[in-house]
Enzyme design. Structure first.
Site, PDB file in Angstrom:
ATOM      1  N   SER A 219      39.237  33.519  44.710  1.00 55.03           N
ATOM      2  CA  SER A 219      38.769  34.903  44.672  1.00 55.03           C
ATOM      3  C   SER A 219      37.888  35.152  43.452  1.00 55.03           C
ATOM      4  O   SER A 219      37.832  34.330  42.529  1.00 55.03           O
ATOM      5  CB  SER A 219      39.964  35.865  44.617  1.00 55.03           C
ATOM      6  OG  SER A 219      40.624  35.763  43.356  1.00 55.03           O
ATOM      7  N   LYS A 220      37.237  36.301  43.452  1.00 56.97           N
ATOM      8  CA  LYS A 220      36.416  36.701  42.307  1.00 56.97           C
ATOM      9  C   LYS A 220      37.282  36.837  41.058  1.00 56.97           C
ATOM     10  O   LYS A 220      36.853  36.514  39.948  1.00 56.97           O
ATOM     11  CB  LYS A 220      35.705  38.019  42.602  1.00 56.97           C
ATOM     12  CG  LYS A 220      34.848  38.530  41.445  1.00 56.97           C
ATOM     13  CD  LYS A 220      34.166  39.832  41.797  1.00 56.97           C
ATOM     14  CE  LYS A 220      33.333  40.355  40.620  1.00 56.97           C
ATOM     15  NZ  LYS A 220      34.145  40.671  39.431  1.00 56.97           N
ATOM     16  N   ARG A 221      38.502  37.308  41.239  1.00 58.02           N
ATOM     17  CA  ARG A 221      39.407  37.466  40.093  1.00 58.02           C
ATOM     18  C   ARG A 221      39.691  36.109  39.435  1.00 58.02           C
ATOM     19  O   ARG A 221      39.745  36.010  38.207  1.00 58.02           O
ATOM     20  CB  ARG A 221      40.721  38.106  40.549  1.00 58.02           C
ATOM     21  CG  ARG A 221      41.696  38.405  39.408  1.00 58.02           C
ATOM     22  CD  ARG A 221      42.875  39.249  39.885  1.00 58.02           C
ATOM     23  NE  ARG A 221      43.756  39.568  38.773  1.00 58.02           N
ATOM     24  CZ  ARG A 221      44.750  38.776  38.377  1.00 58.02           C
ATOM     25  NH1 ARG A 221      44.988  37.644  39.010  1.00 58.02           N
ATOM     26  NH2 ARG A 221      45.522  39.128  37.360  1.00 58.02           N
TER      27      ARG A 221
END
Length: 516
Positions: free
Chosen positions: A266-268
């Site tokens: 994910s972007k996180r």
């Protein structure tokens, strides 16, 4: 049966930047199409206007072009099946939805959001495992299956909001042969009556996707694993619309996993790890937040494509470095893994390093010379070329050549304390003093080989082994205990600068050691 020319499509939604998983999907589509002498289409699936993000479509086009993925038909290039934005194809979808209704394969549903919520609540309280609008629950709702034809007609004529739902028949097995996963069989009881056309007249992904793929002659649907649960529904839609004989083959690609392998990337994860998962830098138009891009972080498009291609696929050989042409020649679905692929940014760095090593030195000089100017460092092309030769094989990114060479433009202000304490001793002082004196009397060309001979001759005459004083000499010249070829460094610095640095070190280092 005549084999149709291969036609594939990449169909992203313009809801933000293009994730690495999406880039890999586009890449695999492109590799397969080119290998088979087929065509690659780009279709923008923007039917969900609530999630549309300004600038996302332009970003997608720029990202694909940067990576070398060529589009044969699409919004920018045009083609015989235009338009290639689903929002511009809106009028045609109603025709197919109404055909499904006429054939008894779909129906009108007039349920309000409150009624749908109440239905879900009833199912939850009854502890029903699958909370769905399906063959059982639809009989309790307001739709053209439970209302009389007259009431259905009246509601439509009065403009009551409605959706069109697909009518899934119970007790039916849906099967298809996935190019990566083999035969997939799903029972119809696991599928709900999906909405095909929304109340605003826009189709959902399911209807628009099938209609467009059919009309555009798509032969292979290559997409992410997250779409695998929807595939049986799509197979049914092809069947219900009478297109089963020309239904494309499916290939569902494995997920990209977090660096530790636990869960979807994910972007996180990228934000926490400080690495990019988008091809280009992205600035959120609402928040202004900036997400890193492979391009802006210094990765070459060739290295990025090579890295992504090997996330979930391999050629079955030891080869790791592939040009785009080699990827096209080698790619096959048989070698695509079923399991998820761990995203390893260190491997991406390694790929970039390999491509940098192969890069023409002159092009690197042109690329980094402006970076020196930005730092206020005046340097000639010849000097930059020397620096490139010195550092090219030691860095992962061209910009690191500039960062790693700053020591060449100013004498050390401080010296590595650990090295100084261990290596700066009486023998080192005597050796470096003697070497400095020898350089002062040296009249030849100040080249690396000549400098090495001067040093070797002086150490032999002094009875000092070169290996014992090399780290101290490097410390005196650069301030560090390790680095690239010291003789080449001294050649780049020039005779006067080297003598000056040796003089400074002999003066300053004793005081630094005493203060330690």
């Amino acid at each position: 049966m005549t084999k149709l020319p291969v036609r594939v499509r990449f169909a992203p939604s313009p809801t933000g930047p293009l994730h690495a998983g999406g880039v890999r999907t586009a890449l695999y589509n492109y590799l397969f199409a080119r290998q088979q002498g087929g065509q690659m289409l780009l279709r923008i699936e923007d039917t969900d206007q609530t999630r549309y993000v300004p600038g996302a479509e332009a970003y997608i086009l720029e990202a694909l072009a940067w990576l070398g993925i060529e589009i044969d038909e699409g919004p920018q290039t045009g083609g015989p099946h235009a338009p290639y934005r689903q929002s511009e194809r809106k009028p045609m979808y109603l025709e197919y939805a109404e055909k499904l209704i006429a054939d008894g394969k779909a129906y009108y549903a007039f349920d309000t959001p409150e009624e749908l919520d109440a239905m879900r609540k009833r199912l939850e309280e009854a502890k029903v495992a699958a909370i769905q609008y399906n063959a059982i629950t639809r009989l309790e709702m307001k739709n053209s299956l439970t209302l009389s034809p007259e009431e259905t007609k009246a509601r439509l004529e009065s403009g009551d909001p409605y959706v069109i739902r697909m009518k899934i028949m119970p007790k039916e097995d849906i099967r298809f042969n996935d190019l990566i996963r083999g035969w997939v069989v799903v029972h119809s009881s696991q599928i709900d009556d999906k909405v095909l056309l929304k109340s605003d007249g826009m189709p959902t992904y399911h209807l628009a996707n099938i209609v467009d793929d059919h009309l555009m002659g798509i032969t292979h649907v290559i997409r992410g694993e997250e779409w695998l649960p929807s595939a049986p529904l799509h197979v049914l839609l092809y069947r219900y619309l009478g297109w089963e004989s020309t239904m494309p083959q499916f290939a569902h690609l494995p997920l990209l996993l977090k660096p530790d392998g636990n869960g979807k990337l994910s972007k996180r994860d990228a934000d926490l790890g400080g690495f990019p998962i988008f091809p280009l830098q992205w600035t959120d138009p609402v928040t202004g937040d900036i997400a890193k891009g492979f391009r802006e972080e210094g990765y070459s498009p060739e290295a990025t494509a090579n890295f992504l291609a090997l996330l979930g696929w391999n050629a079955g050989t030891e080869q790791e470095i592939f040009s785009m042409d080699e990827l096209i020649k080698s790619f096959s679905f048989e070698r695509v893994h079923k399991a998820g692929a761990r995203f390893d940014i260190q491997k991406a760095n390694w790929f970039n390093q390999q491509y940098l090593k192969q890069k023409d030195d002159a092009s690197i000089v042109a690329e980094i010379k402006p970076l020196y100017a930005a730092k206020g460092i005046a340097v000639s092309d010849e000097q930059v070329l020397q620096i490139v030769h010195l550092l090219k094989d030691r860095v992962h990114f061209t910009k690191e050549i500039v960062a790693e060479s700053v020591f060449l433009f100013s004498a050390p202000e401080v010296y590595d304390q650990d090295v100084a304490v261990k290596k700066w001793n009486e023998e080192a002082v005597n050796a470096i003093s003697g070497f400095k004196d020898a350089l002062e009397g040296f009249e030849g060309d100040f080249l690396a080989d000549h400098i090495k001979h001067v040093l070797a001759d002086k150490m032999e005459a002094s009875g000092i082994k070169m290996g014992k004083i090399m780290q101290a000499l490097r410390l005196a010249v650069t301030g560090a205990g390790a680095g690239p070829d010291l003789m080449v460094i001294m050649e780049i610095l020039g005779k006067e600068e080297v003598i000056g640095r040796l003089t400074q070190a002999l003066d300053r280092l004793p005081a630094q050691i005493r203060l330690a």
